[in-house]
Scaffold this motif. Structure first.
Motif, PDB file in Angstrom:
ATOM      1  N   ASP A 178      -2.867  17.717  -3.877  1.00 45.36           N
ATOM      2  CA  ASP A 178      -2.774  17.057  -2.580  1.00 45.36           C
ATOM      3  C   ASP A 178      -4.101  16.410  -2.199  1.00 45.36           C
ATOM      4  N   THR A 179      -4.201  15.115  -2.374  1.00 42.73           N
ATOM      5  CA  THR A 179      -5.426  14.392  -2.009  1.00 42.73           C
ATOM      6  C   THR A 179      -5.502  14.096  -0.514  1.00 42.73           C
ATOM      7  N   ASP A 180      -4.407  14.333   0.226  1.00 43.33           N
ATOM      8  CA  ASP A 180      -4.433  14.083   1.668  1.00 43.33           C
ATOM      9  C   ASP A 180      -5.424  14.995   2.380  1.00 43.33           C
ATOM     10  N   ARG A 181      -5.838  16.059   1.721  1.00 42.28           N
ATOM     11  CA  ARG A 181      -6.822  16.972   2.323  1.00 42.28           C
ATOM     12  C   ARG A 181      -8.189  16.310   2.436  1.00 42.28           C
ATOM     13  N   TRP A 182      -8.349  15.187   1.776  1.00 46.64           N
ATOM     14  CA  TRP A 182      -9.635  14.491   1.741  1.00 46.64           C
ATOM     15  C   TRP A 182      -9.459  13.094   2.347  1.00 46.64           C
ATOM     16  N   PRO A 183      -9.495  12.976   3.679  1.00 49.26           N
ATOM     17  CA  PRO A 183      -9.158  11.704   4.337  1.00 49.26           C
ATOM     18  C   PRO A 183     -10.074  10.546   3.969  1.00 49.26           C
ATOM     19  N   SER A 184     -11.353  10.805   3.780  1.00 50.80           N
ATOM     20  CA  SER A 184     -12.263   9.714   3.426  1.00 50.80           C
ATOM     21  C   SER A 184     -11.982   9.209   2.014  1.00 50.80           C
ATOM     22  N   VAL A 185     -11.643  10.114   1.114  1.00 48.23           N
ATOM     23  CA  VAL A 185     -11.268   9.717  -0.244  1.00 48.23           C
ATOM     24  C   VAL A 185      -9.974   8.909  -0.208  1.00 48.23           C
ATOM     25  N   THR A 186      -9.035   9.338   0.629  1.00 42.91           N
ATOM     26  CA  THR A 186      -7.762   8.614   0.755  1.00 42.91           C
ATOM     27  C   THR A 186      -7.986   7.200   1.252  1.00 42.91           C
ATOM     28  N   ARG A 187      -8.852   7.036   2.239  1.00 45.62           N
ATOM     29  CA  ARG A 187      -9.139   5.691   2.761  1.00 45.62           C
ATOM     30  C   ARG A 187      -9.844   4.854   1.702  1.00 45.62           C
ATOM     31  N   TRP A 188     -10.715   5.464   0.928  1.00 46.03           N
ATOM     32  CA  TRP A 188     -11.394   4.751  -0.164  1.00 46.03           C
ATOM     33  C   TRP A 188     -10.378   4.234  -1.181  1.00 46.03           C
ATOM     34  N   MET A 189      -9.407   5.052  -1.540  1.00 49.57           N
ATOM     35  CA  MET A 189      -8.387   4.595  -2.481  1.00 49.57           C
ATOM     36  C   MET A 189      -7.597   3.429  -1.909  1.00 49.57           C
ATOM     37  N   GLU A 190      -7.307   3.474  -0.618  1.00 46.12           N
ATOM     38  CA  GLU A 190      -6.583   2.370   0.003  1.00 46.12           C
ATOM     39  C   GLU A 190      -7.420   1.095   0.006  1.00 46.12           C
ATOM     40  N   ARG A 191      -8.736   1.226   0.184  1.00 44.19           N
ATOM     41  CA  ARG A 191      -9.592   0.041   0.139  1.00 44.19           C
ATOM     42  C   ARG A 191      -9.569  -0.580  -1.257  1.00 44.19           C
ATOM     43  N   ILE A 192      -9.587   0.241  -2.281  1.00 44.94           N
ATOM     44  CA  ILE A 192      -9.534  -0.291  -3.643  1.00 44.94           C
ATOM     45  C   ILE A 192      -8.196  -0.997  -3.879  1.00 44.94           C
ATOM     46  N   LYS A 193      -7.118  -0.390  -3.446  1.00 40.76           N
ATOM     47  CA  LYS A 193      -5.797  -0.998  -3.625  1.00 40.76           C
ATOM     48  C   LYS A 193      -5.684  -2.331  -2.900  1.00 40.76           C
ATOM     49  N   ALA A 194      -6.441  -2.493  -1.808  1.00 43.54           N
ATOM     50  CA  ALA A 194      -6.367  -3.711  -1.003  1.00 43.54           C
ATOM     51  C   ALA A 194      -7.235  -4.838  -1.550  1.00 43.54           C
ATOM     52  N   LEU A 195      -8.067  -4.557  -2.551  1.00 43.31           N
ATOM     53  CA  LEU A 195      -8.908  -5.598  -3.124  1.00 43.31           C
ATOM     54  C   LEU A 195      -8.052  -6.657  -3.824  1.00 43.31           C
ATOM     55  N   PRO A 196      -8.498  -7.909  -3.832  1.00 42.04           N
ATOM     56  CA  PRO A 196      -7.720  -8.964  -4.503  1.00 42.04           C
ATOM     57  C   PRO A 196      -7.464  -8.623  -5.971  1.00 42.04           C
ATOM     58  N   HIS A 197      -6.236  -8.828  -6.392  1.00 41.33           N
ATOM     59  CA  HIS A 197      -5.814  -8.672  -7.792  1.00 41.33           C
ATOM     60  C   HIS A 197      -5.728  -7.227  -8.262  1.00 41.33           C
ATOM     61  N   ALA A 198      -5.907  -6.254  -7.380  1.00 46.63           N
ATOM     62  CA  ALA A 198      -5.788  -4.863  -7.803  1.00 46.63           C
ATOM     63  C   ALA A 198      -4.355  -4.593  -8.244  1.00 46.63           C
ATOM     64  N   ALA A 199      -4.204  -3.799  -9.311  1.00 50.51           N
ATOM     65  CA  ALA A 199      -2.882  -3.507  -9.853  1.00 50.51           C
ATOM     66  C   ALA A 199      -2.839  -2.082 -10.350  1.00 50.51           C
ATOM     67  N   ASP A 200      -1.617  -1.521 -10.421  1.00 51.70           N
ATOM     68  CA  ASP A 200      -1.470  -0.145 -10.860  1.00 51.70           C
ATOM     69  C   ASP A 200      -1.433  -0.069 -12.384  1.00 51.70           C
ATOM     70  N   ILE A 201      -1.146   1.121 -12.932  1.00 49.67           N
ATOM     71  CA  ILE A 201      -1.188   1.296 -14.379  1.00 49.67           C
ATOM     72  C   ILE A 201      -0.092   0.525 -15.091  1.00 49.67           C
ATOM     73  N   ASP A 202       0.912   0.040 -14.346  1.00 51.91           N
ATOM     74  CA  ASP A 202       1.958  -0.792 -14.928  1.00 51.91           C
ATOM     75  C   ASP A 202       1.700  -2.276 -14.662  1.00 51.91           C
ATOM     76  N   ASP A 203       0.457  -2.591 -14.239  1.00 50.17           N
ATOM     77  CA  ASP A 203       0.036  -3.967 -13.979  1.00 50.17           C
ATOM     78  C   ASP A 203       0.824  -4.606 -12.841  1.00 50.17           C
ATOM     79  N   ARG A 204       1.256  -3.784 -11.885  1.00 49.17           N
ATOM     80  CA  ARG A 204       1.944  -4.290 -10.701  1.00 49.17           C
ATOM     81  C   ARG A 204       1.018  -4.192  -9.507  1.00 49.17           C
ATOM     82  N   PRO A 205       1.005  -5.204  -8.629  1.00 47.76           N
ATOM     83  CA  PRO A 205       0.181  -5.143  -7.430  1.00 47.76           C
ATOM     84  C   PRO A 205       0.528  -3.898  -6.603  1.00 47.76           C
ATOM     85  N   PHE A 206      -0.494  -3.291  -6.013  1.00 42.22           N
ATOM     86  CA  PHE A 206      -0.254  -2.120  -5.183  1.00 42.22           C
ATOM     87  C   PHE A 206       0.543  -2.499  -3.940  1.00 42.22           C
TER      88      PHE A 206
END
Length: 206
Positions: A178-206
């Motif tokens: 459960d990463t929700d226990r770490w709110p600052s880490v969770t927000r950091w992951m969301e910032r990365i997902k929001a970067l232009p051209h970011a994609a998941d392991i299946d090469d799909r946009p977040f």
């Protein structure tokens, strides 16, 4: 190109390396599992030629070949990021990026990466789940402390250090942690997902 994957994206200002980091995990998950044993190395002669250690990821471009995710990130940032943002050249900034790359290779690998690896290859990972979770707690606690005061791990903008740490940590929740226990880490992951051209392991946009 990354071995067995689509051509890599070139870098431009503010473009994320999330697509590349996703590609390295895609290669691990789809082609070889998180661990590549001796028997598997014999099944993938291309991988063996690219990297005698038999480890993913590996990258080729023209006649140049390089293996190891950190080495690939350094190569691509140096070659294609003309802004110098993803891997700055000054001593202080470069050292800060290297500091978190080291955390990625050690604490992140021994905790979050191993959490996912044990699901994929429980026969190869003998570390108890409780110990792996404790390792995850340790590195995420350190990241939480850093990210509570800063938006990014190494500098005041995203670098290859963020990319390197993002992959294994982004897979923690689907691996039962459960990463929700770490709110600052969770927000950091969301910032990365929001970067232009970011994609998941299946090469799909977040």
């Amino acid at each position: 190109r990354a071995a067995g994957l689509a051509p890599l994206e070139r870098f431009h200002d503010h473009a994320p390396l999330g697509r590349l980091r996703g590609a390295t995990h895609q290669a691990q998950e789809r082609q070889h599992g998180p661990l590549v044993g001796q028997g598997q190395r014999q099944r993938f002669p291309l991988l063996q030629r690219l990297n005698p250690f038999g480890q993913m990821p590996a990258l080729t471009e023209d006649d140049y070949a390089i293996a190891d995710s950190h080495a690939c990130l350094v190569y691509l940032a140096r070659k294609y990021d003309k802004t110098g943002r993803w891997l700055p050249g000054d001593a202080e900034s470069a050292a800060k990026v290297a500091e978190w790359l080291s955390k990625s290779a050690n604490e992140v690998h021994q905790g979050p990466w191993m959490k996912r690896a044990k699901i994929r290859r429980p026969d190869a990972i003998k570390v108890p789940d409780e110990e792996i979770d404790a390792r995850c707690d340790h590195i995420l606690r350190l990241m939480e402390q850093r990210l509570a005061k800063h938006e990014w791990l190494a500098l005041d903008h995203p670098t290859i250090a963020d990319v390197s740490c993002f992959g294994p940590i982004s897979l923690l929740k689907v691996s039962g942690y459960d990463t929700d226990r770490w709110p600052s880490v969770t927000r950091w992951m969301e910032r990365i997902k929001a970067l232009p051209h970011a994609a998941d392991i299946d090469d799909r946009p977040f």
